[in-house]
Design a protein around this motif. Structure first.
Motif, PDB file in Angstrom:
ATOM      1  N   MET A   3       5.312   1.383  -1.643  1.00  0.00           N
ATOM      2  CA  MET A   3       4.511   2.246  -0.809  1.00  0.00           C
ATOM      3  C   MET A   3       5.363   2.837   0.311  1.00  0.00           C
ATOM      4  SD  MET A   3       1.316   2.314  -1.781  1.00  0.00           S
ATOM      5  CE  MET A   3       1.158   1.819  -3.461  1.00  0.00           C
ATOM      6  N   THR A   4       4.950   3.956   0.808  1.00  0.00           N
ATOM      7  CA  THR A   4       5.654   4.653   1.871  1.00  0.00           C
ATOM      8  C   THR A   4       5.376   4.011   3.219  1.00  0.00           C
ATOM      9  OG1 THR A   4       5.426   6.694   0.632  1.00  0.00           O
ATOM     10  CG2 THR A   4       5.971   6.905   2.939  1.00  0.00           C
ATOM     11  N   ARG A   5       6.431   3.867   4.032  1.00  0.00           N
ATOM     12  CA  ARG A   5       6.278   3.330   5.377  1.00  0.00           C
ATOM     13  C   ARG A   5       5.976   4.471   6.333  1.00  0.00           C
ATOM     14  NH1 ARG A   5       7.986  -2.266   5.740  1.00  0.00           N
ATOM     15  NH2 ARG A   5       7.046  -1.979   7.767  1.00  0.00           N
ATOM     16  N   THR A   6       5.195   4.206   7.360  1.00  0.00           N
ATOM     17  CA  THR A   6       4.861   5.199   8.366  1.00  0.00           C
ATOM     18  C   THR A   6       6.074   5.461   9.243  1.00  0.00           C
ATOM     19  OG1 THR A   6       2.571   4.451   8.372  1.00  0.00           O
ATOM     20  CG2 THR A   6       3.304   5.705  10.290  1.00  0.00           C
ATOM     21  N   ALA A   7       6.470   6.734   9.349  1.00  0.00           N
ATOM     22  CA  ALA A   7       7.626   7.093  10.167  1.00  0.00           C
ATOM     23  C   ALA A   7       7.316   6.916  11.648  1.00  0.00           C
ATOM     24  CB  ALA A   7       8.049   8.524   9.879  1.00  0.00           C
ATOM     25  N   ALA A   8       6.146   7.351  12.057  1.00  0.00           N
ATOM     26  CA  ALA A   8       5.714   7.222  13.454  1.00  0.00           C
ATOM     27  C   ALA A   8       4.237   6.850  13.447  1.00  0.00           C
ATOM     28  CB  ALA A   8       5.927   8.534  14.192  1.00  0.00           C
ATOM     29  N   PRO A   9       3.819   6.030  14.387  1.00  0.00           N
ATOM     30  CA  PRO A   9       2.403   5.639  14.401  1.00  0.00           C
ATOM     31  C   PRO A   9       1.510   6.836  14.700  1.00  0.00           C
ATOM     32  CG  PRO A   9       3.548   4.811  16.343  1.00  0.00           C
ATOM     33  CD  PRO A   9       4.587   5.417  15.450  1.00  0.00           C
ATOM     34  N   PRO A  10       0.337   6.874  14.089  1.00  0.00           N
ATOM     35  CA  PRO A  10      -0.608   7.939  14.406  1.00  0.00           C
ATOM     36  C   PRO A  10      -0.979   7.871  15.889  1.00  0.00           C
ATOM     37  CG  PRO A  10      -1.280   6.748  12.438  1.00  0.00           C
ATOM     38  CD  PRO A  10      -0.164   5.968  13.071  1.00  0.00           C
ATOM     39  N   PRO A  11      -1.093   9.003  16.565  1.00  0.00           N
ATOM     40  CA  PRO A  11      -1.426   9.009  17.996  1.00  0.00           C
ATOM     41  C   PRO A  11      -2.720   8.243  18.292  1.00  0.00           C
ATOM     42  CG  PRO A  11      -0.865  11.220  17.235  1.00  0.00           C
ATOM     43  CD  PRO A  11      -0.956  10.346  16.020  1.00  0.00           C
ATOM     44  N   GLY A  12      -2.687   7.445  19.346  1.00  0.00           N
ATOM     45  CA  GLY A  12      -3.877   6.726  19.792  1.00  0.00           C
ATOM     46  C   GLY A  12      -4.249   5.509  18.988  1.00  0.00           C
ATOM     47  N   THR A  13      -3.352   5.066  18.103  1.00  0.00           N
ATOM     48  CA  THR A  13      -3.672   3.911  17.264  1.00  0.00           C
ATOM     49  C   THR A  13      -2.941   2.664  17.733  1.00  0.00           C
ATOM     50  OG1 THR A  13      -1.894   4.381  15.684  1.00  0.00           O
ATOM     51  CG2 THR A  13      -4.067   5.342  15.211  1.00  0.00           C
ATOM     52  N   VAL A  14      -3.418   1.535  17.241  1.00  0.00           N
ATOM     53  CA  VAL A  14      -2.820   0.230  17.474  1.00  0.00           C
ATOM     54  C   VAL A  14      -2.453  -0.324  16.100  1.00  0.00           C
ATOM     55  CG1 VAL A  14      -3.278  -2.106  18.348  1.00  0.00           C
ATOM     56  CG2 VAL A  14      -4.289  -0.124  19.485  1.00  0.00           C
ATOM     57  N   ALA A  15      -1.344  -1.055  16.017  1.00  0.00           N
ATOM     58  CA  ALA A  15      -0.934  -1.638  14.738  1.00  0.00           C
ATOM     59  C   ALA A  15      -1.156  -3.142  14.733  1.00  0.00           C
ATOM     60  CB  ALA A  15       0.537  -1.347  14.471  1.00  0.00           C
ATOM     61  N   VAL A  16      -1.499  -3.657  13.563  1.00  0.00           N
ATOM     62  CA  VAL A  16      -1.630  -5.094  13.361  1.00  0.00           C
ATOM     63  C   VAL A  16      -1.191  -5.385  11.928  1.00  0.00           C
ATOM     64  CG1 VAL A  16      -4.057  -5.005  12.622  1.00  0.00           C
ATOM     65  CG2 VAL A  16      -3.167  -7.085  13.657  1.00  0.00           C
ATOM     66  N   GLU A  17      -0.614  -6.562  11.725  1.00  0.00           N
ATOM     67  CA  GLU A  17      -0.200  -6.986  10.387  1.00  0.00           C
ATOM     68  C   GLU A  17      -0.891  -8.278  10.028  1.00  0.00           C
ATOM     69  OE1 GLU A  17       4.012  -7.256   9.859  1.00  0.00           O
ATOM     70  OE2 GLU A  17       4.340  -5.232  10.639  1.00  0.00           O
ATOM     71  N   GLY A  18      -1.100  -8.465   8.736  1.00  0.00           N
ATOM     72  CA  GLY A  18      -1.698  -9.707   8.280  1.00  0.00           C
ATOM     73  C   GLY A  18      -1.970  -9.680   6.790  1.00  0.00           C
ATOM     74  N   LEU A  19      -2.739 -10.668   6.357  1.00  0.00           N
ATOM     75  CA  LEU A  19      -3.086 -10.833   4.953  1.00  0.00           C
ATOM     76  C   LEU A  19      -4.526 -10.420   4.715  1.00  0.00           C
ATOM     77  CD1 LEU A  19      -1.479 -14.339   4.313  1.00  0.00           C
ATOM     78  CD2 LEU A  19      -0.498 -12.088   3.811  1.00  0.00           C
ATOM     79  N   ILE A  20      -4.767  -9.768   3.601  1.00  0.00           N
ATOM     80  CA  ILE A  20      -6.116  -9.358   3.226  1.00  0.00           C
ATOM     81  C   ILE A  20      -6.867 -10.600   2.738  1.00  0.00           C
ATOM     82  CG2 ILE A  20      -7.492  -7.891   1.701  1.00  0.00           C
ATOM     83  CD1 ILE A  20      -5.772  -6.353   3.765  1.00  0.00           C
ATOM     84  N   VAL A  21      -8.001 -10.887   3.354  1.00  0.00           N
ATOM     85  CA  VAL A  21      -8.780 -12.053   2.946  1.00  0.00           C
ATOM     86  C   VAL A  21     -10.054 -11.667   2.194  1.00  0.00           C
ATOM     87  CG1 VAL A  21      -7.825 -13.639   4.650  1.00  0.00           C
ATOM     88  CG2 VAL A  21      -9.827 -12.282   5.242  1.00  0.00           C
ATOM     89  N   SER A  22     -10.513 -10.423   2.364  1.00  0.00           N
ATOM     90  CA  SER A  22     -11.633  -9.941   1.564  1.00  0.00           C
ATOM     91  C   SER A  22     -11.631  -8.422   1.575  1.00  0.00           C
ATOM     92  CB  SER A  22     -12.977 -10.475   2.079  1.00  0.00           C
ATOM     93  OG  SER A  22     -13.284  -9.903   3.331  1.00  0.00           O
TER      94      SER A  22
END
Length: 94
Positions: A1-20
């Motif tokens: 998958m493609t990585r985001t070059a720059a975060p979308p304006p006004g957003t916050v990032a979080v990482e984790g595992l999909i549980v549902s």
């Protein structure tokens, strides 16, 4: 998958595992729950997803099955978190 070059304006990032994944099939995914490294579970809506062509929402099911981490760029509106962009995240320890 493609990585985001720059975060979308006004957003916050979080990482984790999909549980549902909330869906009525691979082409009708509406939302998902993500567990962060500290054990917090966050719920996201996909109503405002901007990169569904490069990261199809149905791909979240594969991430859930393989326990591969996801990065979510999101905005909060009231009590709802809206995923704006999704991408593969580097596995822990890499």
């Amino acid at each position: 998958m493609t990585r985001t070059a720059a975060p979308p304006p006004g957003t916050v990032a979080v990482e984790g595992l999909i549980v549902s994944v909330e869906s009525a099939g691979l082409t009708d995914v509406r939302g998902f729950d993500l567990r962060t490294a500290d054990g917090t579970t966050l719920t996201f809506s996909l109503e405002r997803l901007e990169n569904g062509a490069t990261f199809p929402p149905g791909h979240l099911v594969e991430h859930q099955a393989s326990a591969s981490p996801v990065r979510v760029w999101y905005v909060t509106d009231g009590a709802m978190r809206y995923a704006i962009q999704l991408e593969d995240a580097a596995p822990a320890g890499t």
